[in-house]
Design a protein around this motif. Structure first.
Motif, PDB file in Angstrom:
ATOM      1  N   SER A 192      -2.327   1.501   3.779  1.00 60.86           N
ATOM      2  CA  SER A 192      -2.223   1.392   2.330  1.00 60.86           C
ATOM      3  C   SER A 192      -1.113   2.296   1.809  1.00 60.86           C
TER       4      SER A 192
ATOM      5  N   ALA B 111       2.036   1.083  -0.447  1.00 56.64           N
ATOM      6  CA  ALA B 111       2.363   1.780  -1.689  1.00 56.64           C
ATOM      7  C   ALA B 111       3.796   2.299  -1.663  1.00 56.64           C
TER       8      ALA B 111
ATOM      9  N   THR C   2       6.555   1.371  -4.595  1.00 59.57           N
ATOM     10  CA  THR C   2       7.215   2.389  -5.419  1.00 59.57           C
ATOM     11  C   THR C   2       8.715   2.441  -5.168  1.00 59.57           C
TER      12      THR C   2
ATOM     13  N   GLY D   2       2.599   5.226  -8.381  1.00 61.02           N
ATOM     14  CA  GLY D   2       1.462   5.469  -7.507  1.00 61.02           C
ATOM     15  C   GLY D   2       0.157   5.572  -8.272  1.00 61.02           C
TER      16      GLY D   2
ATOM     17  N   ILE E 270      -0.946   2.074  -9.264  1.00 64.52           N
ATOM     18  CA  ILE E 270      -1.494   1.354  -8.111  1.00 64.52           C
ATOM     19  C   ILE E 270      -2.940   1.782  -7.844  1.00 64.52           C
TER      20      ILE E 270
ATOM     21  N   PHE F 103       0.516  -5.053  -2.840  1.00 62.14           N
ATOM     22  CA  PHE F 103      -0.718  -4.682  -3.524  1.00 62.14           C
ATOM     23  C   PHE F 103      -1.921  -5.434  -2.952  1.00 62.14           C
TER      24      PHE F 103
ATOM     25  N   VAL G  15      -2.887  -3.645   0.092  1.00 62.77           N
ATOM     26  CA  VAL G  15      -3.591  -2.400  -0.216  1.00 62.77           C
ATOM     27  C   VAL G  15      -5.072  -2.677  -0.431  1.00 62.77           C
TER      28      VAL G  15
ATOM     29  N   ILE H 171      -3.110   6.465  -0.905  1.00 59.42           N
ATOM     30  CA  ILE H 171      -2.177   5.604  -1.634  1.00 59.42           C
ATOM     31  C   ILE H 171      -1.180   6.465  -2.409  1.00 59.42           C
TER      32      ILE H 171
ATOM     33  N   ALA I 186       2.891   6.742  -1.834  1.00 60.37           N
ATOM     34  CA  ALA I 186       3.814   6.388  -2.909  1.00 60.37           C
ATOM     35  C   ALA I 186       5.012   7.333  -2.968  1.00 60.37           C
TER      36      ALA I 186
END
Length: 474
Positions: free
Chosen positions: A161, A165, A169, A184, A187, A358, A361, A394, A398
């Motif tokens: 994940s 991320a 980003t 981040g 998200i 996403f 994730v 996450i 990011a």
């Protein structure tokens, strides 16, 4: 840093040739033992989409399971990963991505069949399963099951994940200058809302989002191909000749093409890594037979790599992209799309990677959650602790640097793959037996249904999951 040296040392062993040999050998092994099922039964896997929307209170639908697995598969591997493969291995890496996908379809069938066969019910009465479960029940090797679960928590529960991320980003920062920290936080908020609904909530999200993403991306790639149709023959020639080191001064690049093509192909389609069986196990299949989920998830490998990854490769190569001096990620894909579509190309890729990554994730959360039952942590406290760690990773991803994030992801995926491939090869007699039972019923004109005792298997399935042979209940 010391930790990065350890990670690089482990990856040097895993990806220095070991995993390439293991994955190719495993794909060939199941292609042989299952009678080239990915080619012989190619159209049957599409036919199973009819009626795939049915489910019950214990499991999600087959279509939901496919979309959930595609949510995890379709992400940075399709956009950033293809760019990494081309920048490090040249155009020839795409050919080897195709090859590992074709072999991986047989591997995906095998592991998904096992995930469905040895599934269990958690405290909420919902189906859960995956490699840890078929290792424990089929092979009676709990220590190996625990080891796999720990690797999966490290990989899909946390690190992967962070990788997704990172790509989101980076894409938003490159396109619009959005702060990685701010992106981040957004998200985390969006992911938190969806994962609170558990696996069913994730599956419902995937059923809507995955078809929309996939169709949109394929249509854009087809338009770009049509506009540049005169360059397509040269592009294909470049892929084939580069794959075998046939170009001038290309002999030394053969190894780079094979290594990076297979490495990124695995990262994208995940065949053999042991991730997809978690989605397969969560389904109430239609027909109600473990092999049907094997076919459904085999379709996922095909769509992920042979369709979506090929679309990205076409976009990059038709823009003149190729091997460079350093690793390139999502920005290479963005630059290629900008070449074709102007400034709107950067916006499109930023939107695509944000959606693709996403969904990954969110689906990664489901894979980790499926293993909580192994440790008797499928309760409120266990899920809360897992969710907190997942969201924290996450945020770390990011803002982390790309090489470090990819290196840790490669290590986790590699360790999972070694354990899973050992297990599924060990369980080959069961895979062959169950698949033959499915095909025999189809040959007799019956709708396949698995019942305990119909065919010999290793170990035992959990009581109450499958009807007994001779039981006439519907």
């Amino acid at each position: 840093m010391f930790i990065h040296e350890i990670v690089n040392a482990i990856n040097g062993v895993l990806w220095g040739g070991l995993l390439i040999v293991i994955l190719v050998a495993t794909g060939l092994w199941f292609t042989y033992h299952l009678g080239a099922i990915q080619f012989r039964q190619f159209f049957h896997m599409f036919s199973l989409m009819k009626g795939s929307g049915k489910s019950d209170k214990a499991g999600i639908s087959s279509f939901g399971a496919l979309c959930t697995s595609l949510s995890a598969r379709v992400g940075t591997g399709n956009l950033a990963g293809v760019a990494v493969a081309i920048s490090l291995g040249g155009a020839g890496a795409i050919f080897w991505m195709w090859m590992i996908a074709l072999l991986g379809m047989a591997t995906g069938f095998a592991e998904s069949l096992l995930g469905q066969l040895y599934k269990v019910k958690d405290r909420n009465g919902e189906y859960r399963g995956g490699p840890a479960y078929y290792i424990q029940q089929g092979l009676n090797q709990r220590w190996l099951a625990i080891t796999f679960s720990l690797c999966l928590f490290m990989g899909y529960g946390f690190i992967f994940s962070a990788v997704q991320a990172n790509s989101i980003t980076d894409a938003l920062n490159h396109a619009y200058g959005v702060s990685t920290l701010n992106a981040g936080v957004v998200i985390i908020m969006l992911a938190g809302v969806i994962v609170i609904g558990g696996l069913r909530g994730i599956a419902r999200f995937a059923e809507w989002m995955v078809p929309f993403m996939g169709i949109s991306y394929v249509l854009v790639a087809l338009v770009i191909t049509a506009i540049n149709i005169e360059q397509v023959p040269a592009m294909l020639y470049n892929i084939i000749t580069s794959a075998f080191g046939l170009q001038e001064a290309g002999g030394g690049l053969l190894g780079a093409a094979i290594k990076n093509g297979i490495q990124r192909g695995l990262y994208s389609n995940e065949a053999g890594s042991g991730s997809v069986p978690h989605a397969a196990a969560s389904a109430t299949p239609n027909p109600n037979h473990p092999a049907s989920q094997g076919y459904v998830q085999m379709l996922g490998v095909f769509f992920d790599t042979l369709v979506l990854c090929t679309c990205t490769a076409i976009i990059i190569l038709l823009a003149g992209g190729g091997m460079g001096e350093k690793m390139e990620g999502i920005r290479m894909t963005q630059d290629a799309m900008t070449f074709h579509l102007g400034e709107g190309g950067t916006d499109f890729v930023a939107a695509a990677i944000s959606l693709f990554a996403f969904t990954s994730v969110v689906a990664n959360y489901a894979y980790g959650e499926s293993n909580l039952h192994m440790f008797k942590l499928d309760n409120k406290i266990g899920r809360s602790c897992y969710t907190a760690g997942y969201l924290a990773m996450i945020l770390w991803g990011a803002m982390a640097s790309l090489p470090h994030v990819w290196a840790m992801a490669d290590m986790a995926l590699g360790l999972m793959t070694v354990i899973n491939t050992i297990a599924i090869i060990w369980l080959t007699p069961t895979i062959v037996s169950v698949s033959k039972d499915y095909l025999a019923q189809r040959k007799r004109g019956q709708t396949p249904e698995y019942k305990t005792g119909n065919c010999p298997i290793q170990g035992e399935t959990e009581n109450g999951i499958w009807h007994e042979s001779g039981d006439s209940r519907p």
